[in-house]
Enzyme design. Structure first.
Site, PDB file in Angstrom:
ATOM      1  N   ASP A 262      45.483  47.079  38.868  1.00 55.52           N
ATOM      2  CA  ASP A 262      44.113  46.556  38.931  1.00 55.52           C
ATOM      3  C   ASP A 262      43.223  47.706  38.481  1.00 55.52           C
ATOM      4  O   ASP A 262      43.028  48.669  39.234  1.00 55.52           O
ATOM      5  CB  ASP A 262      43.794  46.111  40.362  1.00 55.52           C
ATOM      6  CG  ASP A 262      42.407  45.474  40.487  1.00 55.52           C
ATOM      7  OD1 ASP A 262      41.590  45.620  39.557  1.00 55.52           O
ATOM      8  OD2 ASP A 262      42.152  44.849  41.537  1.00 55.52           O
ATOM      9  N   HIS A 360      34.413  37.361  42.444  1.00 54.50           N
ATOM     10  CA  HIS A 360      33.127  37.961  42.823  1.00 54.50           C
ATOM     11  C   HIS A 360      32.296  38.099  41.566  1.00 54.50           C
ATOM     12  O   HIS A 360      32.818  38.036  40.453  1.00 54.50           O
ATOM     13  CB  HIS A 360      33.352  39.333  43.494  1.00 54.50           C
ATOM     14  CG  HIS A 360      34.243  40.269  42.713  1.00 54.50           C
ATOM     15  ND1 HIS A 360      33.782  41.050  41.666  1.00 54.50           N
ATOM     16  CD2 HIS A 360      35.578  40.527  42.780  1.00 54.50           C
ATOM     17  CE1 HIS A 360      34.782  41.742  41.166  1.00 54.50           C
ATOM     18  NE2 HIS A 360      35.899  41.438  41.806  1.00 54.50           N
ATOM     19  N   TYR A 414      50.999  37.838  48.167  1.00 56.56           N
ATOM     20  CA  TYR A 414      51.513  39.101  48.695  1.00 56.56           C
ATOM     21  C   TYR A 414      52.490  38.744  49.804  1.00 56.56           C
ATOM     22  O   TYR A 414      52.071  38.234  50.855  1.00 56.56           O
ATOM     23  CB  TYR A 414      50.354  39.965  49.223  1.00 56.56           C
ATOM     24  CG  TYR A 414      49.201  40.004  48.228  1.00 56.56           C
ATOM     25  CD1 TYR A 414      49.195  40.910  47.172  1.00 56.56           C
ATOM     26  CD2 TYR A 414      48.161  39.062  48.300  1.00 56.56           C
ATOM     27  CE1 TYR A 414      48.168  40.910  46.231  1.00 56.56           C
ATOM     28  CE2 TYR A 414      47.144  39.043  47.356  1.00 56.56           C
ATOM     29  CZ  TYR A 414      47.145  39.974  46.323  1.00 56.56           C
ATOM     30  OH  TYR A 414      46.147  39.956  45.391  1.00 56.56           O
ATOM     31  N   GLU A 433      44.053  38.880  37.307  1.00 59.70           N
ATOM     32  CA  GLU A 433      42.575  38.890  37.360  1.00 59.70           C
ATOM     33  C   GLU A 433      41.983  38.953  35.959  1.00 59.70           C
ATOM     34  O   GLU A 433      42.320  39.842  35.178  1.00 59.70           O
ATOM     35  CB  GLU A 433      42.090  40.097  38.170  1.00 59.70           C
ATOM     36  CG  GLU A 433      40.577  40.232  38.206  1.00 59.70           C
ATOM     37  CD  GLU A 433      40.097  41.343  39.126  1.00 59.70           C
ATOM     38  OE1 GLU A 433      40.855  42.304  39.354  1.00 59.70           O
ATOM     39  OE2 GLU A 433      38.953  41.244  39.604  1.00 59.70           O
TER      40      GLU A 433
HETATM   41  N1  GLY Z   1      39.034  45.797  41.485  1.00 61.38           N
HETATM   42  C1  GLY Z   1      38.293  45.322  42.568  1.00 61.38           C
HETATM   43  C2  GLY Z   1      38.429  43.879  42.715  1.00 61.38           C
HETATM   44  O1  GLY Z   1      39.248  43.264  42.056  1.00 61.38           O
HETATM   45  O2  GLY Z   1      37.706  43.259  43.454  1.00 61.38           O
HETATM   46 MN    MN Z   2      37.859  41.908  41.142  1.00 66.69          MN
HETATM   47 MN    MN Z   3      40.190  44.071  40.316  1.00 70.29          MN
END
Ligand code: GLY
Ligand code: MN
Ligand code: MN
Length: 464
Positions: A262, A360, A414, A433
Site C-alpha cells: 500500500d 475515503h 485479512y 485499492e
Molecule cells: N494508505 C492509507 C489508506 O489506504 O487509507
Molecule cells: Mn486508502
Molecule cells: Mn492505501
C-alpha cells in the site's frame, strides 16, 4: 512546483464570498518540526494554506478579507539564512509571484493582525488544527479590545474556516485532477517495478526483504519528481499483510508468500493511494487466488456503485455484500448460522475478516478533508443498535457523490487463524485499492496503470 497564481487568486476570491463582506480569515502554514536534536522532519506545508496560495515556504500566514483582498506574511529576505537554508521569496516579490495584494514580513504579524481584524464581524480560522492558534487569535482580539475607546471594533464571532475550505476542497478542479492523475501514474509505475523486482530477486535466489521493495517504490517516486511518499509505505510479506498499519520492515519475502503493498507518492501537494497484493514468485496458489478473486469481485461491485447521485456508503455496502456471500461460499463463514445473506450482513459476519471502510476522500491529504454526511440532510439522523457490539450508532444520510469528488475503493480480506476457518486460508491478507474520480456518468479509475486482474499480474511478473 508549477505556479499559476490566477488559480489561487480564484480560490481566495471564492473563499472571500463565503466570508461575507466583513469576515476575515486567517490561515497559517504548517510549522517546521524537529525530528531529533537539530534535525527536522522534511518540511511539508499545510494543505489549506497551499490550496489558497500555492506557496510552500514555512513560517507564513495568509489573511483573506471579505472584501477580496489578501495579505501574505512570509519570511523576510535574509542573505545569511538563505546561504544556510535556501532561497526565500520575500515580501517584495510575493505580490507579483503569488497574486496577493499585500505581503509583509512575518516578523510584524502580531503587530498587523489587530488592525486587520478591526471592524470584522467574524474571524475565521481552522479550528483544532494548529497548536495554540486559538490563544493567538484571542491575544490579537484582546489587543484590539484595548483600542475600543479609540474607535476599534472587535469581531463578535469566531468561525471554523475548515467548514468552508473542506467543501471547496472536496470537489477537485481540472488542475487538481491533472496533478492527481500524474501522481497516480507515478505510483502505478512504482508498484509495477516492485512486482518485477520481487520475482527477479526470488528467481536469482537472492535474499529478498520487505525493505528491498520499499526502496524500489521510493526510487520510482523520486525519479519522477514526487517530493515524498504521501504516507508511510506498507510492504507486508505473508502474514504481515493481516496487520492493517504494518510498515515495510526487515521481514524476508519467500517463494509462495503474497506481498501486500500500500504505497503512493505525493506530487506537487497531491496524494495518490494504491494497494496491490501479488504473489512474490509471480504465481498465485489456489487459496490465494480464490480470496483474491473474491476481493476483486467486491471491488468491481464498489466501482459500479461509484457514480454521481450514489451515496458515499454505497460502495462499502456493495463490497460487504459480495465479501459476505463469498466468505460463506468458501467456508470461512459458517452459512448454517444465518437465515439469509441479509441477516449475515446485519450481524456483520464478515467483520473478523474485513474490519475497515471501503474508501475515503483523496486529495492533498491522503485521508482528505470533506464531510462524509450529506450537508442538506444533516437533521435526518436515526439511532440504531449495532448487532455485534450492542452499541448505539447514529446513522446520518451519507454524502451524495458529485463529479469531481475523488475517492479510494479499497476492499480487503485479512484471515487470522481461528476455529472453523479453513487452514488453507490462514495468514492470507489481501487488499486492492484504486483511486476513482467521480465523473458525469460514473467514475474514472486513475490508478490502473498497474494491473489488477490475476492473469495480468501473472503475465507482468512472468516477463520481468
Ligand atoms: N494508505 C492509507 C489508506 O489506504 O487509507
Ligand atoms: Mn486508502
Ligand atoms: Mn492505501
Amino acid at each position: 512546483m508549477s505556479h499559476d497564481s490566477s488559480l489561487y487568486a480564484q480560490r481566495r476570491a471564492a473563499l472571500a464570498r463565503h466570508l461575507g463582506p466583513l469576515g476575515v480569515a486567517i490561515v497559517p502554514t504548517a510549522p517546521e518540526r524537529q525530528r531529533n536534536r537539530d534535525s527536522d522532519f522534511p518540511y511539508r506545508h499545510d494543505s489549506y494554506f497551499y490550496y489558497l496560495t500555492g506557496f510552500t515556504e514555512p513560517n507564513a500566514w495568509l489573511v483573506v478579507q471579505g472584501n477580496g483582498s489578501s495579505t501574505l506574511f512570509c519570511q523576510p529576505k535574509d542573505l545569511e539564512r538563505e546561504i544556510w537554508d535556501g532561497y526565500r521569496l520575500g515580501p517584495d516579490a510575493a505580490p507579483a509571484q503569488l497574486g496577493v495584494q499585500t505581503a509583509l514580513p512575518v516578523t510584524v504579524l502580531d503587530e498587523q493582525l489587530p488592525p486587520l481584524l478591526d471592524g470584522a464581524d467574524a474571524v475565521w480560522y481552522p479550528f483544532a488544527i494548529h497548536h495554540q492558534l486559538e490563544t493567538r487569535v484571542s491575544t490579537w482580539m484582546d489587543s484590539l479590545r484595548q483600542r475600543v475607546r479609540y474607535g476599534a471594533v472587535v469581531p463578535t464571532a469566531q468561525r471554523d474556516l475548515c467548514s468552508v475550505l473542506d467543501e471547496m476542497r472536496l470537489v477537485k478542479d481540472a488542475h487538481e485532477l491533472d496533478t492527481m492523475r500524474r501522481a497516480c501514474r507515478i505510483s502505478a509505475g512504482a508498484h509495477v517495478r516492485a512486482m518485477q523486482t520481487s520475482v527477479r530477486m526470488l528467481r536469482a535466489g537472492e535474499d529478498l526483504r520487505e525493505y528491498h521493495l520499499e526502496a524500489e517504490l521510493l526510487h520510482e517516486f523520486r525519479r519522477h519528481g514526487s517530493q515524498y511518499p504521501a504516507y508511510t509505505s506498507i510492504v507486508a510479506a505473508g502474514a504481515n499483510a493481516c496487520v492493517l498499519h504494518y510498515r515495510a520492515d526487515t521481514a524476508p519475502i519467500r517463494d509462495g508468500d503474497l506481498v501486500l503493498i500500500d504505497a503512493g507518492c505525493e506530487l506537487d501537494g497531491y496524494a495518490s493511494d494504491i494497494t496491490r497484493t501479488f504473489p512474490a514468485n509471480g504465481r498465485f496458489t489456489g487459496p490465494q487466488r480464490d480470496l483474491y478473486q473474491l476481493v476483486l469481485a467486491a471491488q468491481e461491485a464498489s466501482i459500479a456503485a461509484t457514480h454521481p447521485g450514489a451515496r458515499f456508503t454505497d460502495a462499502h455496502d456493495a463490497t460487504v455484500r459480495v465479501l459476505t456471500q463469498g466468505l460463506m461460499d468458501l467456508g470461512l463463514v459458517d452459512k448454517t448460522q444465518y437465515n439469509s445473506l441479509d441477516s449475515a450482513i446485519e450481524q456483520r459476519a464478515y467483520f473478523p475478516f474485513y474490519m475497515h471502510r471501503t474508501g475515503h476522500w483523496l486529495g492533498m491529504d491522503v485521508h482528505d478533508c470533506g464531510s462524509y454526511h450529506e450537508p442538506t440532510e444533516l437533521g435526518h439522523s436515526h439511532v440504531r443498535k449495532d448487532a455485534l457490539s450492542n452499541q448505539p450508532i447514529v446513522n446520518r444520510p451519507a454524502r451524495i457523490l458529485r463529479p469531481g469528488m475523488v475517492v479510494t475503493i479499497e476492499p480487503g480480506l485479512y484471515v487470522r487463524p481461528a476455529p472453523g476457518v479453513p487452514e488453507a486460508f490462514h495468514h492470507i491478507g489481501i487488499r486492492i485499492e484504486d483511486d476513482a474520480v467521480v465523473t458525469d456518468v460514473g467514475c474514472e479509475l486513475i490508478t490502473r496503470d498497474v494491473p489488477v486482474a490475476v492473469e495480468a499480474i501473472e503475465a507482468l511478473m512472468a516477463t520481468a
